[in-house]
Design a protein around this motif. Structure first.
Motif, short mmCIF file in Angstrom:
data_model
loop_
_atom_site.label_atom_id
_atom_site.label_comp_id
_atom_site.label_asym_id
_atom_site.label_seq_id
_atom_site.Cartn_x
_atom_site.Cartn_y
_atom_site.Cartn_z
N GLY A 78 0.81 -1.22 0.00
CA GLY A 78 0.00 0.00 0.00
C GLY A 78 0.84 1.26 0.00
O GLY A 78 0.47 2.28 -0.60
N ALA A 79 2.00 1.23 0.66
CA ALA A 79 2.88 2.39 0.68
C ALA A 79 3.44 2.66 -0.71
O ALA A 79 3.56 3.82 -1.13
N TYR A 80 3.74 1.61 -1.45
CA TYR A 80 4.23 1.76 -2.82
C TYR A 80 3.17 2.38 -3.71
O TYR A 80 3.45 3.28 -4.51
N ILE A 81 1.93 1.92 -3.58
CA ILE A 81 0.84 2.44 -4.41
C ILE A 81 0.58 3.92 -4.10
O ILE A 81 0.38 4.74 -5.01
N LEU A 82 0.60 4.29 -2.83
CA LEU A 82 0.40 5.69 -2.47
C LEU A 82 1.51 6.56 -3.05
O LEU A 82 1.26 7.69 -3.49
N THR A 83 2.72 6.06 -3.05
CA THR A 83 3.83 6.80 -3.63
C THR A 83 3.61 7.03 -5.12
O THR A 83 3.84 8.13 -5.63
N THR A 84 3.15 6.00 -5.82
CA THR A 84 2.86 6.13 -7.25
C THR A 84 1.75 7.15 -7.49
O THR A 84 1.83 7.97 -8.41
N LEU A 85 0.73 7.11 -6.64
CA LEU A 85 -0.38 8.06 -6.78
C LEU A 85 0.07 9.49 -6.53
O LEU A 85 -0.52 10.44 -7.07
N CYS A 86 1.10 9.67 -5.72
CA CYS A 86 1.57 11.01 -5.38
C CYS A 86 2.59 11.56 -6.37
O CYS A 86 2.84 12.78 -6.37
N VAL A 87 3.21 10.72 -7.19
CA VAL A 87 4.25 11.18 -8.10
C VAL A 87 3.90 10.90 -9.56
O VAL A 87 3.75 11.82 -10.37
N THR A 88 3.73 9.63 -9.91
CA THR A 88 3.50 9.26 -11.31
C THR A 88 2.16 9.79 -11.82
O THR A 88 2.09 10.36 -12.92
N VAL A 89 1.10 9.59 -11.04
CA VAL A 89 -0.23 10.02 -11.49
C VAL A 89 -0.32 11.53 -11.67
O VAL A 89 -0.84 12.00 -12.68
N PRO A 90 0.18 12.36 -10.72
CA PRO A 90 0.12 13.82 -10.96
C PRO A 90 0.88 14.26 -12.20
O PRO A 90 0.43 15.16 -12.91
N LEU A 91 2.03 13.63 -12.48
CA LEU A 91 2.76 13.98 -13.70
C LEU A 91 1.96 13.65 -14.95
O LEU A 91 1.87 14.45 -15.88
N SER A 92 1.36 12.46 -14.96
CA SER A 92 0.53 12.09 -16.11
C SER A 92 -0.70 12.98 -16.21
O SER A 92 -1.12 13.33 -17.32
N LEU A 93 -1.27 13.34 -15.07
CA LEU A 93 -2.43 14.23 -15.06
C LEU A 93 -2.07 15.59 -15.62
O LEU A 93 -2.84 16.19 -16.40
N LEU A 94 -0.91 16.10 -15.26
CA LEU A 94 -0.45 17.38 -15.79
C LEU A 94 -0.27 17.30 -17.30
O LEU A 94 -0.67 18.21 -18.05
N GLY A 95 0.32 16.20 -17.77
CA GLY A 95 0.49 16.01 -19.20
C GLY A 95 -0.85 15.94 -19.93
O GLY A 95 -1.01 16.52 -21.01
N ALA A 96 -1.82 15.24 -19.32
CA ALA A 96 -3.15 15.13 -19.93
C ALA A 96 -3.83 16.49 -19.99
O ALA A 96 -4.49 16.83 -20.99
N THR A 97 -3.69 17.28 -18.93
CA THR A 97 -4.31 18.60 -18.91
C THR A 97 -3.69 19.52 -19.96
O THR A 97 -4.40 20.23 -20.68
N ILE A 98 -2.36 19.49 -20.06
CA ILE A 98 -1.67 20.31 -21.06
C ILE A 98 -2.10 19.92 -22.46
O ILE A 98 -2.38 20.78 -23.31
N GLN A 99 -2.18 18.62 -22.71
CA GLN A 99 -2.57 18.15 -24.03
C GLN A 99 -3.99 18.60 -24.37
O GLN A 99 -4.26 19.07 -25.49
N THR A 100 -4.90 18.47 -23.43
CA THR A 100 -6.29 18.89 -23.66
C THR A 100 -6.38 20.37 -23.96
O THR A 100 -7.08 20.79 -24.90
N LEU A 101 -5.69 21.18 -23.18
CA LEU A 101 -5.76 22.63 -23.38
C LEU A 101 -5.15 23.05 -24.72
O LEU A 101 -5.67 23.96 -25.39
#
Length: 306
Positions: free
Chosen positions: A139-162
């Motif tokens: 669970g600690a590994y998954i939380l770490t992924t959610l805090c680093v990898t997912v926000p980066l991908s989310l930022l990329g998705a937002t930039i692409q959409t805009l």
């Protein structure tokens, strides 16, 4: 004999030895400070595990510009390419071209995390080695992924959409709805790809496992396959198809400002008004279930062979 007598003596348990070591560290003074005895299988509490893994993940990400480029720069480049293809489409009357634009936009954002599956599987191998030694919990590994990898991908998705939206020159009134649904789809498919990466033995099988879900959700969206043209025994798929809810909400919003031809086009797609909340709830529940399955897969599948 002496050996039999020694074997007959019952030694101290692990708990008793830990408490004895703590007492020895205090030097017989109950008020003295000493490290708290951890009686469980892990040396540090869960919060400490998350903080340590988070620090390591951030440092490794900063030292790997390629990872940041894959998650931010590449979506931005794809946004420019797709934006150039659909440039000025918002200036035309609502019709097939706008429907194709929305479909392509939702599809590209849904696939945002797909290229990360091989990287996630590579990281999972190291994670399984470390968790097998009880260094930290899954669970600690998954939380770490959610805090680093997912926000980066989310930022990329937002930039692409805009970027795509800016090229398309659609009215700004549509932006909150379109951006909201695209990001909802991003969260769902990101959870799907991470769940598959947690369960699949390797990258090739991960792609094989993810493909059926992608095909089904991309087909049953009211544009490629409508409720009217779908076989009656498959129409239930529309009730759980995230792309159907997203496309339905966006198209119906745009159809409100369309001419009679545009309204007639949308009427044949079988979309229903008033299902936005239902769609959000369905997507949120599916995302939660996929995250739970990800935890279970990381914990019980692909164990390290020693």
């Amino acid at each position: 004999g002496v050996i039999e007598e020694a074997l007959a003596v019952e030694g101290r348990t692990a708990k008793e030895m830990l408490l004895a070591a703590q007492e020895q560290a205090r030097g017989g003074n109950p008020g003295a400070s000493a490290p708290k005895a951890r009686l469980g299988p892990y040396a540090v509490p869960f919060s400490r595990q998350v903080l340590t893994l988070l620090r390591r993940k951030v440092l490794l990400t900063l030292r790997n510009p390629g990872a940041i480029g894959t998650q931010i720069a590449m979506p931005a480049v794809m946004g420019v390419v797709l934006g150039a293809v659909f440039q000025g489409i918002g200036n035309h009357a609502f019709g097939i071209a706008q429907l194709q634009f929305i479909f392509i936009l939702l599809t590209m954002l849904s696939l945002q995390s797909l290229p990360l599956m091989p990287l996630l599987i590579e990281e999972r191998v190291f994670m399984k080695l470390e968790t097998s030694e009880r260094l930290y919990q899954e669970g600690a590994y998954i939380l770490t992924t959610l805090c680093v990898t997912v926000p980066l991908s989310l930022l990329g998705a937002t930039i692409q959409t805009l970027i795509i939206y800016g090229f398309a020159q659609l009215p700004l009134d549509y932006l909150p709805i379109i951006l909201g649904w695209t990001l909802l789809l991003f969260f769902l498919f990101d959870a799907l790809f991470q769940c598959v990466a947690a369960a699949a033995p390797d990258g090739e099988q991960a792609m094989t496992m993810a493909t059926p879900f992608l095909v089904i959700f991309m087909l049953f969206n009211g544009l490629v396959v409508t409720r009217a043209t779908a076989p009656f025994f498959l129409r239930w798929i529309f009730e759980i198809s995230p792309t159907s809810y997203a496309l339905q909400s966006i198209v119906l919003m745009m159809a409100d400002d369309a001419d009679s031809n545009g309204k007639l086009l949308v009427a044949g797609m079988g979309y229903k008004h008033g299902e936005n909340l239902k769609g959000i709830i369905v997507i949120a529940c599916m995302t939660a279930v996929l995250r739970l399955l990800q935890v279970l897969a990381l914990k019980y599948l692909n164990k390290v062979q020693k």
